[in-house]
Design an enzyme around this catalytic site. Sequence first.
Site, PDB file in Angstrom:
ATOM      1  N   PHE A 129      27.281   6.060  -0.570  1.00  0.00           N
ATOM      2  CA  PHE A 129      28.223   7.129  -0.894  1.00  0.00           C
ATOM      3  C   PHE A 129      27.434   8.370  -1.266  1.00  0.00           C
ATOM      4  O   PHE A 129      26.685   8.396  -2.232  1.00  0.00           O
ATOM      5  CB  PHE A 129      29.183   6.720  -2.015  1.00  0.00           C
ATOM      6  CG  PHE A 129      30.381   7.623  -2.049  1.00  0.00           C
ATOM      7  CD1 PHE A 129      31.409   7.464  -1.139  1.00  0.00           C
ATOM      8  CD2 PHE A 129      30.450   8.684  -2.951  1.00  0.00           C
ATOM      9  CE1 PHE A 129      32.498   8.327  -1.124  1.00  0.00           C
ATOM     10  CE2 PHE A 129      31.539   9.552  -2.944  1.00  0.00           C
ATOM     11  CZ  PHE A 129      32.560   9.368  -2.033  1.00  0.00           C
TER      12      PHE A 129
ATOM     13  N   ASP B  53      32.869   8.616   8.823  1.00  0.00           N
ATOM     14  CA  ASP B  53      32.664   7.373   8.072  1.00  0.00           C
ATOM     15  C   ASP B  53      33.364   6.240   8.833  1.00  0.00           C
ATOM     16  O   ASP B  53      32.855   5.782   9.848  1.00  0.00           O
ATOM     17  CB  ASP B  53      33.214   7.592   6.660  1.00  0.00           C
ATOM     18  CG  ASP B  53      32.941   6.458   5.704  1.00  0.00           C
ATOM     19  OD1 ASP B  53      31.835   5.898   5.741  1.00  0.00           O
ATOM     20  OD2 ASP B  53      33.826   6.111   4.902  1.00  0.00           O
TER      21      ASP B  53
ATOM     22  N   GLU C  67      33.606  18.765  10.616  1.00  0.00           N
ATOM     23  CA  GLU C  67      33.925  17.849   9.516  1.00  0.00           C
ATOM     24  C   GLU C  67      32.645  17.499   8.770  1.00  0.00           C
ATOM     25  O   GLU C  67      31.551  17.551   9.321  1.00  0.00           O
ATOM     26  CB  GLU C  67      34.638  16.608  10.102  1.00  0.00           C
ATOM     27  CG  GLU C  67      34.902  15.462   9.155  1.00  0.00           C
ATOM     28  CD  GLU C  67      35.838  15.779   7.994  1.00  0.00           C
ATOM     29  OE1 GLU C  67      35.610  16.786   7.299  1.00  0.00           O
ATOM     30  OE2 GLU C  67      36.756  14.970   7.742  1.00  0.00           O
ATOM     31  N   ASP C  68      32.793  17.138   7.490  1.00  0.00           N
ATOM     32  CA  ASP C  68      31.606  16.836   6.692  1.00  0.00           C
ATOM     33  C   ASP C  68      30.952  15.519   7.113  1.00  0.00           C
ATOM     34  O   ASP C  68      29.769  15.478   7.412  1.00  0.00           O
ATOM     35  CB  ASP C  68      31.937  16.842   5.183  1.00  0.00           C
ATOM     36  CG  ASP C  68      33.116  15.941   4.789  1.00  0.00           C
ATOM     37  OD1 ASP C  68      33.730  15.306   5.673  1.00  0.00           O
ATOM     38  OD2 ASP C  68      33.424  15.876   3.582  1.00  0.00           O
TER      39      ASP C  68
ATOM     40  N   ARG D 227      30.525  18.892  -5.096  1.00  0.00           N
ATOM     41  CA  ARG D 227      30.489  19.588  -3.801  1.00  0.00           C
ATOM     42  C   ARG D 227      29.437  20.690  -3.783  1.00  0.00           C
ATOM     43  O   ARG D 227      28.931  21.066  -2.730  1.00  0.00           O
ATOM     44  CB  ARG D 227      31.852  20.236  -3.498  1.00  0.00           C
ATOM     45  CG  ARG D 227      32.977  19.249  -3.262  1.00  0.00           C
ATOM     46  CD  ARG D 227      34.164  19.978  -2.649  1.00  0.00           C
ATOM     47  NE  ARG D 227      35.419  19.250  -2.740  1.00  0.00           N
ATOM     48  CZ  ARG D 227      35.816  18.311  -1.873  1.00  0.00           C
ATOM     49  NH1 ARG D 227      35.065  18.002  -0.846  1.00  0.00           N
ATOM     50  NH2 ARG D 227      36.969  17.698  -2.029  1.00  0.00           N
TER      51      ARG D 227
HETATM   52  P1  IMP Z   1      36.719   8.488   7.447  1.00  0.00           P
HETATM   53  O1  IMP Z   1      36.508   7.188   6.741  1.00  0.00           O
HETATM   54  O2  IMP Z   1      35.767   8.627   8.627  1.00  0.00           O
HETATM   55  O3  IMP Z   1      38.144   8.662   7.849  1.00  0.00           O
HETATM   56  O4  IMP Z   1      36.349   9.631   6.424  1.00  0.00           O
HETATM   57  C1  IMP Z   1      37.327  10.110   5.556  1.00  0.00           C
HETATM   58  C2  IMP Z   1      36.808  11.038   4.513  1.00  0.00           C
HETATM   59  O5  IMP Z   1      36.176  10.251   3.532  1.00  0.00           O
HETATM   60  C3  IMP Z   1      35.758  12.076   4.896  1.00  0.00           C
HETATM   61  O6  IMP Z   1      36.294  13.241   5.436  1.00  0.00           O
HETATM   62  C4  IMP Z   1      35.185  12.370   3.527  1.00  0.00           C
HETATM   63  O7  IMP Z   1      35.985  13.318   2.826  1.00  0.00           O
HETATM   64  C5  IMP Z   1      35.279  11.035   2.839  1.00  0.00           C
HETATM   65  N1  IMP Z   1      33.961  10.363   2.813  1.00  0.00           N
HETATM   66  C6  IMP Z   1      33.508   9.381   3.619  1.00  0.00           C
HETATM   67  N2  IMP Z   1      32.255   9.014   3.275  1.00  0.00           N
HETATM   68  C7  IMP Z   1      31.930   9.804   2.230  1.00  0.00           C
HETATM   69  C8  IMP Z   1      30.752   9.931   1.419  1.00  0.00           C
HETATM   70  O8  IMP Z   1      29.724   9.254   1.579  1.00  0.00           O
HETATM   71  N3  IMP Z   1      30.808  10.861   0.428  1.00  0.00           N
HETATM   72  C9  IMP Z   1      31.891  11.645   0.187  1.00  0.00           C
HETATM   73  N4  IMP Z   1      33.004  11.580   0.932  1.00  0.00           N
HETATM   74  C10 IMP Z   1      33.019  10.657   1.937  1.00  0.00           C
HETATM   75 MG    MG Z   2      36.591  13.718   0.104  1.00  0.00          MG
END
Ligand code: IMP
Ligand code: MG
Length: 193
Positions: free
Chosen positions: A154, A105, A101-102, A167
């Site tokens: 972000f 968060d 995963e990227d 991206r």
């Molecule tokens: P989660 O909040 O851990 O569930 O992350 C959900 C999704 O939010 C990640 O897979 C990313 O696609 C997106 N995301 C969270 N933080 C960032 C950021 O800093 N930049 C871009 N996308 C983000």
């Molecule tokens: Mg995204």
Amino acid sequence: MNKMHPDISRILIPSDRLAARVRELGAQITADYHDRSLCLIAILRGAVIFTADLMRSIDRPMTVDFMAVSSYGAGTVTSGAVRILKDLNADIAGLHVLIVEDVLDTGLTLRYLKENLLQRDPASLRICVMFDKPERRRVDIKADYVGFTIPDAFVVGYGLDYNERYRNLPYAGVLSPRVYAPMESAGDEARHK
Ligand code: IMP
Ligand code: MG
């Protein structure tokens, strides 16, 4: 050095450091799975660039599959609910699965994915993320492999987007607030319209 895009307020991690860290992660994964083959599961679309680089740094037999999930809501905030937009092509029962995963968060997406994939009886399940923002965590989840621990900002580039843009930037950069909060940062000019 990377040339900076005008919507980026600062480069967090330049492309050469990203590449060096991916090679280290690949070497570590290769060592940890020395007696096993793996099934990488890349989470579309953010993890595509990371996965493409990482898989070429792992010297083990492997397959790769893709899943797309959506955390309801656009922009820079996540709503909490997750749904599957595209499921895996193949069965993962008995396989050593590594989710790629990227960014980790709030943790809501990966917690959902982990629980969902564990129900399919993989032989093992680990998580690899390029970026980890521990300050933002809302649920108790940890990645087994982390590229970089980063502050609460972000970030875009190296696969990460803001409304599907940026991206393709080769570095990880902090998006200028001017892009996602133009009214607040434009000041008088915006108020006079
Ligand atoms: P989660 O909040 O851990 O569930 O992350 C959900 C999704 O939010 C990640 O897979 C990313 O696609 C997106 N995301 C969270 N933080 C960032 C950021 O800093 N930049 C871009 N996308 C983000
Ligand atoms: Mg995204």
